[in-house]
Design an enzyme around this catalytic site. Structure first.
Site, PDB file in Angstrom:
ATOM      1  N   MET A  76      -3.542  -9.029  -5.618  1.00  0.00           N
ATOM      2  CA  MET A  76      -3.092  -9.941  -4.504  1.00  0.00           C
ATOM      3  C   MET A  76      -4.760 -10.647  -4.308  1.00  0.00           C
ATOM      4  O   MET A  76      -5.085 -10.989  -2.934  1.00  0.00           O
ATOM      5  CB  MET A  76      -2.870  -9.172  -3.312  1.00  0.00           C
ATOM      6  CG  MET A  76      -1.361  -8.656  -3.294  1.00  0.00           C
ATOM      7  SD  MET A  76      -0.874  -7.649  -1.953  1.00  0.00           S
ATOM      8  CE  MET A  76      -2.273  -6.092  -2.085  1.00  0.00           C
ATOM      9  N   ASP A  80      12.078  -6.337  -2.385  1.00  0.00           N
ATOM     10  CA  ASP A  80      10.763  -7.097  -2.005  1.00  0.00           C
ATOM     11  C   ASP A  80      10.990  -8.187  -3.301  1.00  0.00           C
ATOM     12  O   ASP A  80      11.553  -8.387  -4.150  1.00  0.00           O
ATOM     13  CB  ASP A  80       9.377  -6.499  -2.366  1.00  0.00           C
ATOM     14  CG  ASP A  80       9.242  -5.527  -0.976  1.00  0.00           C
ATOM     15  OD1 ASP A  80       9.910  -5.650  -0.117  1.00  0.00           O
ATOM     16  OD2 ASP A  80       8.257  -4.561  -0.865  1.00  0.00           O
ATOM     17  N   LYS A  83       8.072 -10.551   1.173  1.00  0.00           N
ATOM     18  CA  LYS A  83       7.065 -11.279   1.851  1.00  0.00           C
ATOM     19  C   LYS A  83       6.230 -12.197   1.013  1.00  0.00           C
ATOM     20  O   LYS A  83       5.998 -11.948  -0.198  1.00  0.00           O
ATOM     21  CB  LYS A  83       6.043 -10.354   2.662  1.00  0.00           C
ATOM     22  CG  LYS A  83       6.673  -9.292   3.579  1.00  0.00           C
ATOM     23  CD  LYS A  83       5.690  -8.553   4.383  1.00  0.00           C
ATOM     24  CE  LYS A  83       6.101  -7.422   5.288  1.00  0.00           C
ATOM     25  NZ  LYS A  83       6.701  -6.311   4.590  1.00  0.00           N
TER      26      LYS A  83
END
Length: 379
Positions: free
Chosen positions: A296, A159, A181
Site C-alpha cells: 500500500m 474485500d 475499502k
C-alpha cells in the site's frame, strides 16, 4: 461504530418475515449503479474487463451482490445525479437498500436453527467465522483448505483485493457481500464489518471472511479475530500466500539470499492517521542486507524513497514496483531507487502496487530488461 448503529439498528434483532430464495439476476440496483459509476474519479476508472479485482462501483460487484437488492428497491436516479456526488451519500444509500435483505437473511437463519431443534428454541451454539487468505490474485495460489472453506460457506464477506477468479469458485446458492475499502471510499467501516460478522455468526451461519493475500499481514484480520473472540465466537484462520511471497516468486526474486540479503522486512505505506508521510522508518530499515517490501505504498513512495536514501540506503539500490501482481493484468517497473518514483509516475501504475527494494531484485531474470520502463507479464 456510530454509522453502523444508525444504519443497522434492527439488524441484530429484526423480525422480518421469511423471504423466498431467488436466482433472479436482474439489476434491481442498476438505477443507482449508473449514478454511482459516474462518481469514480478518472484516475481510478476501470472498465469491466481491465481489473482482476472488485472495484467499488463495478458491474461485477452488483451482479454478485444482486440478492441484496429486492424487487421493491427504489432510488431516484434523477435526484441522485442532480446533487453533488458525495461518496458518503452513495455509501449510505447503498447500505439502506441492502438493509431489508440482510434482515431477512438473518431471520431465515434464526428460524432454521429453531426448526432444527424442534421445540422452537435453539440450543445450538453460534456459527463459525473463517478468516481466509486468498493470495495475491492468481486463483491457482489458493490453498486447498481455503477452497474447502469457500465452498462450504453460507455467507462470504469479501474485500476489494479478492480476485474475480477466486470469487467465481463460490457456490451458486451462497450469499456474497462486498465490504471492500479503497482510498476515499469504504463500503463498510471496520466496526460495521465486525458487527456483520458477529450478527450472522450468532444466527448460526457459517461465515467466511475473504481477504486478499494473508489475513494476518496488513489485512486487519487480527482486529476481527480479537473482536469476535471477545464475543464468544470461534474464529479459524486459514492463511494465504501474502503478496510479498507470491509476487516475488512470480518475478524470480528471492526475498532472502545468502550473501545478499539475510533478512526481509514488510512495511506499510499507510500511517494510521493518514497523511502523505509513511509510517516512521527506523534506521535499520535502510540496511543494505535487508529486503524491504512495501504494501500500500504507491501514494507515499516519494516520501519513503527519500527517507530511505537519507538514512543511508544507496541510491542505486535495485527496486521494482508491481501492479496487480500474479494476475494477467500484472505490470512491472524496474529501476534503481533514485529513479523509481519518476518511472512509476511515468508508467501510471495503479493500486494495488507492491514495492520491493533491495539487492535481491537484481537477481530476478527480468532485471536486465529494466530499460523497458513497463513490462506486461506473460500470461
Amino acid at each position: 461504530m456510530a454509522v453502523f448503529n444508525t444504519k443497522f439498528p434492527s439488524l441484530l434483532s429484526g423480525t422480518t418475515s421469511n423471504s423466498k430464495k431467488t436466482h433472479n439476476h436482474k439489476f434491481h440496483h442498476l438505477r443507482i449503479s449508473n449514478c454511482s459509476l459516474s462518481y469514480t474519479p478518472p484516475s481510478t476508472t476501470y472498465s469491466s474487463n481491465s481489473s482482476p479485482f472488485t472495484e467499488k462501483h463495478s458491474v461485477e460487484r452488483y451482479q454478485r451482490d444482486n440478492w441484496l437488492y429486492s424487487e421493491d428497491s427504489s432510488f431516484d436516479n434523477t435526484t441522485c445525479c442532480s446533487i453533488p456526488i458525495d461518496p458518503n451519500y452513495i455509501r449510505n444509500e447503498d447500505i439502506a437498500l441492502q438493509l431489508p435483505e440482510l434482515k431477512k437473511l438473518l431471520q431465515v437463519l434464526r428460524e432454521k436453527r429453531q426448526g432444527e431443534n424442534g421445540n422452537g428454541f435453539s440450543n445450538k451454539g453460534p456459527g463459525n467465522v473463517f478468516l481466509v487468505g486468498t493470495g495475491p490474485g492468481d486463483p491457482e495460489l489458493l490453498t486447498l483448505k481455503a477452497l474447502r472453506a469457500i465452498e462450504s460457506a453460507d455467507l462470504l464477506l469479501y474485500d476489494r483485493l479478492v480476485s474475480n477468479d477466486v470469487l467465481n469458485l463460490v457456490r451458486q446458492d451462497a450469499r456474497l457481500l462486498y465490504v471492500g475499502k479503497t482510498a476515499g471510499y469504504h463500503s463498510r467501516t471496520q466496526e460495521e464489518i465486525h458487527e456483520l460478522l458477529l450478527s450472522f455468526a450468532e444466527a448460526g451461519a457459517n461465515v467466511v471472511r475473504l481477504k486478499g493475500g494473508d489475513p494476518l499481514v496488513f489485512g486487519r484480520g487480527g482486529e476481527e479475530m480479537d473482536f469476535l473472540q471477545q464475543q464468544g465466537i470461534q474464529v479459524k484462520v486459514i492463511p494465504g500466500i501474502t503478496a510479498a511471497s507470491g509476487i516475488a516468486a512470480e518475478l524470480g526474486i528471492p526475498l532472502t539470499h545468502r550473501g545478499v540479503a539475510n533478512s526481509v522486512r514488510f512495511l506499510t505505506g499507510h500511517s494510521r492517521k493518514g497523511g502523505t508521510d509513511p509510517l516512521f522508518v527506523a534506521e535499520n530499515a535502510a540496511d543494505q542486507d535487508c529486503t524491504l517490501v512495501v504494501y500500500m505504498g504507491l501514494s507515499t513512495l516519494p516520501s519513503l524513497a527519500q527517507k530511505l536514501m537519507r538514512q543511508g540506503l544507496p541510491p542505486d539500490t535495485p527496486a521494482v514496483a508491481v501492479e496487480r501482481g500474479t494476475t494477467p493484468q500484472q505490470r512491472m517497473v524496474f529501476a534503481e531507487l533514485h529513479d523509481l518514483v519518476d518511472k512509476v509516475t511515468s508508467a501510471e501504475l495503479l493500486s494495488p502496487t507492491l514495492i520491493v527494494i533491495g539487492k535481491v531484485v537484481a537477481l530476478s531474470p527480468l532485471w536486465p530488461l529494466s530499460s523497458k520502463a513497463v513490462m506486461m507479464a506473460e500470461t
